[in-house]
Design a protein around this motif. Structure first.
Motif, PDB file in Angstrom:
ATOM      1  N   GLN A  93      -4.590   8.957   2.387  1.00 40.61           N
ATOM      2  CA  GLN A  93      -4.302   8.007   1.314  1.00 40.61           C
ATOM      3  C   GLN A  93      -3.733   6.705   1.867  1.00 40.61           C
ATOM      4  O   GLN A  93      -4.184   5.609   1.502  1.00 40.61           O
ATOM      5  N   TYR A  94      -2.744   6.816   2.747  1.00 35.66           N
ATOM      6  CA  TYR A  94      -2.091   5.609   3.264  1.00 35.66           C
ATOM      7  C   TYR A  94      -3.052   4.786   4.122  1.00 35.66           C
ATOM      8  O   TYR A  94      -3.116   3.556   3.997  1.00 35.66           O
ATOM      9  N   ILE A 153       6.415  12.442  -2.044  1.00 42.10           N
ATOM     10  CA  ILE A 153       7.849  12.489  -1.725  1.00 42.10           C
ATOM     11  C   ILE A 153       8.097  11.979  -0.319  1.00 42.10           C
ATOM     12  O   ILE A 153       9.046  11.222  -0.060  1.00 42.10           O
ATOM     13  N   GLY A 154       7.227  12.381   0.636  1.00 39.68           N
ATOM     14  CA  GLY A 154       7.369  11.915   2.009  1.00 39.68           C
ATOM     15  C   GLY A 154       7.267  10.403   2.104  1.00 39.68           C
ATOM     16  O   GLY A 154       8.065   9.750   2.800  1.00 39.68           O
ATOM     17  N   MET A 155       6.326   9.816   1.377  1.00 41.92           N
ATOM     18  CA  MET A 155       6.153   8.366   1.399  1.00 41.92           C
ATOM     19  C   MET A 155       7.309   7.672   0.694  1.00 41.92           C
ATOM     20  O   MET A 155       7.647   6.523   1.024  1.00 41.92           O
ATOM     21  N   SER A 156       7.945   8.350  -0.249  1.00 44.95           N
ATOM     22  CA  SER A 156       9.052   7.759  -1.008  1.00 44.95           C
ATOM     23  C   SER A 156      10.264   7.468  -0.128  1.00 44.95           C
ATOM     24  O   SER A 156      11.078   6.604  -0.465  1.00 44.95           O
ATOM     25  N   SER A 159       0.825  -1.209   0.000  1.00 44.58           N
ATOM     26  CA  SER A 159       0.000   0.000   0.000  1.00 44.58           C
ATOM     27  C   SER A 159       0.861   1.261   0.000  1.00 44.58           C
ATOM     28  O   SER A 159       0.530   2.247  -0.675  1.00 44.58           O
ATOM     29  N   GLY A 160       1.969   1.246   0.753  1.00 42.80           N
ATOM     30  CA  GLY A 160       2.843   2.424   0.791  1.00 42.80           C
ATOM     31  C   GLY A 160       3.435   2.736  -0.573  1.00 42.80           C
ATOM     32  O   GLY A 160       3.551   3.903  -0.955  1.00 42.80           O
TER      33      GLY A 160
END
Length: 319
Positions: free
Chosen positions: A98-99, A209-212, A45-46
């Motif tokens: 979203q997450y 970008i943060g999730m990346s 999911s991430g």
């Protein structure tokens, strides 16, 4: 001439209703597509969130730059306070919703994940009541009761001694409802100063970008196939970019209350597709629970003061 004008207004109204319904259905279908990616193809999911938000954010900002010019696109970064609010909105609001939403689908299914997220207006009602130091109205109390009863039926399927869905699916669904409330309330000041597409575009890119940093887009786990990548493309383009565009554009022709009511097409479409094509089992009590949550949305939307359509720069989409 007058009849032509009336006919034109009716057509615009019909167009707005059709657009918001299309956006809601696309969101619902994208949730089901995500369920297939998680449970059949083994995607995380991430990873899907980082890809979805990054690509959609870049495309949205590119569209704003072409339409309004680069200077207008970066105007929000010239004010330090606004820039900080934008970063918080992107990380806590958009990335959070979203997450948690996709995690709820990963551990459960698209139908229950979307239904649980629709409890967001209940948290909004509670927060506003506390902030304004007033008790909710009778209709709002009824909505809260329906939402809680609906959630109970949805997660237990009528058997109150056990969960009918995974506890993690319920947990992340509840988190998605809370972050949806934050997402809806926090950026209001920004949306009064800047174009909504610009704010959401930057927030998507920031969240992506943060999730990346946690799940880089170039590192994925899962079964790579043409069908899987087609589903990823659908989630990014149609389930995010197109859905947002038609939803936000519809607000030029209809009121926010009408949009809120028709956005119920999202959990309905997710439920229908999940049951029909993914063979998700939903008992009668769970279905009644889902209906209760949808009725909650209708009550809260109809409880709003009378309003007229306003320019899209003054409103935001639910996603």
């Amino acid at each position: 001439m007058k009849s032509t004008s009336v006919a034109g207004k009716k057509f615009d109204h019909f167009k707005g209703l059709s657009m918001v319904l299309l956006g809601a259905v696309l969101w619902g279908v994208s949730g089901t597509a995500a369920q297939v990616l998680f449970q059949r193809d083994g995607f995380q999911s991430g990873w899907l969130v980082s890809v979805r938000m990054s690509i959609a954010g870049m495309l949205l900002l590119a569209g704003v730059s072409i339409k309004s010019g680069p200077m207008r696109t970066i105007a929000v970064w010239k004010d330090k306070r606004d820039a900080l609010k934008l970063v918080l909105f992107g990380i806590i609001g958009l990335l959070g919703v979203q997450y948690s939403y996709f995690s709820s689908i990963r551990y459960g299914n698209a139908a229950t994940g979307t239904m649980l997220q629709y409890m967001g207006p209940i948290f909004i009602t509670g927060y506003l009541a506390l902030r304004q130091r007033r008790l909710p109205s009778i209709s709002q109390f009824a909505a809260v009761f329906l939402a809680l009863a609906g959630a109970l039926l949805l997660v237990t399927n009528g058997d109150f001694h056990s969960f009918s869905i995974a506890p993690l699916a319920f947990f992340w669904g509840l988190v998605s409802a809370i972050t949806l409330a934050f997402y809806s309330l926090y950026p209001q000041v920004l949306l009064q100063k800047y174009d909504s597409a610009t704010i959401v575009g930057w927030a998507m890119l920031i969240g992506g970008i943060g999730m990346s940093f946690i799940t880089p887009p170039w590192r994925y786990t899962g079964h790579s196939s043409l069908g899987a990548w087609w589903l990823v493309s659908f989630v990014v383009l149609f389930g995010t970019l197109v859905a947002f565009y038609v939803y936000i554009s519809s607000l030029k022709y209809i009121t926010a209350s009408e949009a809120s009511l028709l956005s119920c097409g999202e959990p309905l479409s997710a439920s229908i597709i999940a049951v029909a094509f993914l063979h998700v089992q939903m008992g009668l009590p769970a279905m009644i629970g889902g209906v209760c949550i949808l009725v909650t949305v209708a009550i809260l939307a109809l409880n709003r003061p009378a309003e007229r359509p306003v320019p899209i720069t003054e409103k935001s989409s639910r996603r």
